[in-house]
Scaffold this active site. Structure first.
Site, PDB file in Angstrom:
ATOM      1  N   ASP A 193     172.252  62.288  30.144  1.00  0.00           N
ATOM      2  CA  ASP A 193     172.091  61.430  31.329  1.00  0.00           C
ATOM      3  C   ASP A 193     173.440  61.210  32.006  1.00  0.00           C
ATOM      4  O   ASP A 193     174.343  60.614  31.418  1.00  0.00           O
ATOM      5  CB  ASP A 193     171.497  60.084  30.870  1.00  0.00           C
ATOM      6  N   MET A 217     169.013  47.819  34.287  1.00  0.00           N
ATOM      7  CA  MET A 217     170.375  47.276  34.188  1.00  0.00           C
ATOM      8  C   MET A 217     170.346  45.773  34.420  1.00  0.00           C
ATOM      9  O   MET A 217     169.581  45.284  35.258  1.00  0.00           O
ATOM     10  CB  MET A 217     171.276  47.930  35.239  1.00  0.00           C
ATOM     11  N   ASP A 267     165.773  53.396  34.844  1.00  0.00           N
ATOM     12  CA  ASP A 267     167.033  52.761  34.444  1.00  0.00           C
ATOM     13  C   ASP A 267     166.989  51.246  34.624  1.00  0.00           C
ATOM     14  O   ASP A 267     166.888  50.751  35.745  1.00  0.00           O
ATOM     15  CB  ASP A 267     168.184  53.321  35.281  1.00  0.00           C
ATOM     16  N   MET A 283     169.619  49.337  29.654  1.00  0.00           N
ATOM     17  CA  MET A 283     171.052  49.034  29.656  1.00  0.00           C
ATOM     18  C   MET A 283     171.154  47.527  29.773  1.00  0.00           C
ATOM     19  O   MET A 283     171.574  46.982  30.792  1.00  0.00           O
ATOM     20  CB  MET A 283     171.738  49.756  30.831  1.00  0.00           C
ATOM     21  N   SER A 288     165.860  60.457  37.532  1.00  0.00           N
ATOM     22  CA  SER A 288     166.212  59.043  37.445  1.00  0.00           C
ATOM     23  C   SER A 288     165.876  58.387  38.777  1.00  0.00           C
ATOM     24  O   SER A 288     166.466  58.711  39.812  1.00  0.00           O
ATOM     25  CB  SER A 288     167.701  58.883  37.152  1.00  0.00           C
ATOM     26  N   HIS A 290     165.088  53.432  30.005  1.00  0.00           N
ATOM     27  CA  HIS A 290     166.462  53.419  29.476  1.00  0.00           C
ATOM     28  C   HIS A 290     167.009  52.012  29.659  1.00  0.00           C
ATOM     29  O   HIS A 290     167.352  51.613  30.774  1.00  0.00           O
ATOM     30  CB  HIS A 290     167.289  54.469  30.255  1.00  0.00           C
ATOM     31  N   MET A 347     174.910  59.710  26.879  1.00  0.00           N
ATOM     32  CA  MET A 347     175.399  59.444  28.227  1.00  0.00           C
ATOM     33  C   MET A 347     176.569  60.389  28.496  1.00  0.00           C
ATOM     34  O   MET A 347     177.509  60.482  27.712  1.00  0.00           O
ATOM     35  CB  MET A 347     175.913  57.999  28.354  1.00  0.00           C
ATOM     36  N   HIS A 388     162.434  58.878  34.540  1.00  0.00           N
ATOM     37  CA  HIS A 388     163.522  58.146  33.878  1.00  0.00           C
ATOM     38  C   HIS A 388     163.746  56.828  34.624  1.00  0.00           C
ATOM     39  O   HIS A 388     164.021  56.823  35.819  1.00  0.00           O
ATOM     40  CB  HIS A 388     164.795  58.989  33.855  1.00  0.00           C
TER      41      HIS A 388
HETATM   42  C1  DX5 Z   1     173.511  55.675  34.789  1.00  0.00           C
HETATM   43  C2  DX5 Z   1     172.038  55.957  34.623  1.00  0.00           C
HETATM   44  C3  DX5 Z   1     171.622  57.310  35.026  1.00  0.00           C
HETATM   45  C4  DX5 Z   1     171.870  57.641  36.472  1.00  0.00           C
HETATM   46  C5  DX5 Z   1     172.122  59.115  36.580  1.00  0.00           C
HETATM   47  O1  DX5 Z   1     173.837  54.500  34.151  1.00  0.00           O
HETATM   48  O2  DX5 Z   1     171.644  55.782  33.275  1.00  0.00           O
HETATM   49  O3  DX5 Z   1     170.265  57.574  34.682  1.00  0.00           O
HETATM   50  O4  DX5 Z   1     170.818  57.303  37.321  1.00  0.00           O
HETATM   51  O5  DX5 Z   1     172.451  59.410  37.889  1.00  0.00           O
HETATM   52  P1  DX5 Z   1     173.132  60.776  38.305  1.00  0.00           P
HETATM   53  O6  DX5 Z   1     172.196  61.877  37.907  1.00  0.00           O
HETATM   54  O7  DX5 Z   1     173.295  60.622  39.773  1.00  0.00           O
HETATM   55  O8  DX5 Z   1     174.437  60.862  37.557  1.00  0.00           O
HETATM   56 ZN    ZN Z   2     169.604  56.471  32.570  1.00  0.00          ZN
END
Ligand code: DX5
Ligand code: ZN
Length: 229
Positions: free
Chosen positions: A177, A38, A36, A70, A9, A68, A139, A34
């Site tokens: 994840d 947000m 992310d 969010m 990630s 991903h 998750m 990956h």
């Molecule tokens: C959280 C993200 C994850 C995050 C995981 O909302 O979707 O992908 O980066 O990070 P770690 O591996 O540090 O838990």
């Molecule tokens: Zn993620």
């Protein structure tokens, strides 16, 4: 079960030199990126969008990019990510008013699709769309931040989804994840996951001798995964 994929990630990478970080982690043996996304609305944090995905492609990243989402809503931004070079686009059912439509939109845009389940989100959302998902992402933390601890109830949920995937006979990846690290990845694989997102565990573990080299930590994860098989 399909081949294990390690998916760093980039949330935990050094954003000031993101291209280099992604090159280094892939050269160290990671499989997919990956990514992310947000929006400070669906989750209480704000990260990166299609421009950054496109910049990684222009930089020369050829590995699959696993976007991903969010965000809420999702449909407006899906074509932009497809254009920007996304390989997978996954979203949370709570982020779409019309889940089937959003999944179809992802396929129509030429990407692989997936649904993401928060720790408290029921799997019933899958009931009528198993034929439209290429990936199911569980998750193991509440979304929004890296560096949280793995929620153990995810293991049972993984076993449940593994049974659903096997019963479907379809080639669907089962991704996990949040809080994945060397010490728990074997158990997570044992519960049925085949795609492992890790942020802080990977980017936080560069070799002291070479801060750009992540090969020992990726090898340690692969060794643990091999013990589970
Ligand atoms: C959280 C993200 C994850 C995050 C995981 O909302 O979707 O992908 O980066 O990070 P770690 O591996 O540090 O838990
Ligand atoms: Zn993620």
């Amino acid at each position: 079960m399909s081949k294990n994929l390690i998916a760093p990630s980039i949330l935990a990478a050094d954003f000031a030199r993101l291209g280099e970080e992604v090159d280094n982690i892939l050269a160290s043996g990671a499989d997919i990126v990956h990514f992310d996304v947000m929006d400070n609305h669906y989750v209480p944090n704000l990260t990166i969008g299609p421009l950054v995905c496109e910049a990684l492609r222009k930089h020369g990243v050829t590995a699959p990019i696993d976007v991903h989402l969010m965000v809420k809503p999702v449909d407006r931004i899906i074509p932009d990510f497809a254009q920007a070079g996304a390989s997978y686009i996954t979203f949370h059912p709570e982020g779409s008013e019309h889940i089937d439509r959003s999944l179809q939109l992802i396929h129509n845009e030429g990407c692989k699709s997936g649904l993401v389940f928060n720790p408290a989100t029921p799997l019933s959302y899958l009931e009528y769309v198993m034929d439209k998902v290429d990936m199911i992402l569980l998750m193991s933390v509440n979304p929004g931040f890296g560096g949280q601890s793995f929620i153990p109830a995810t293991l049972d949920k993984l076993r449940q989804v593994r049974r659903m995937i096997d019963a479907s006979g379809r080639d669907i990846r089962l991704e996990v994840d949040g809080g994945v690290k060397v010490t728990n990845i074997r158990e997570i694989r044992g519960a049925g996951a085949d795609t492992f997102v890790a942020g802080s565990a990977l980017f936080g573990a560069a070799k002291e001798s070479d801060p750009n080299c992540y090969d020992s930590i990726i090898q340690a994860m692969r060794d643990e995964l091999a013990k589970a098989d």
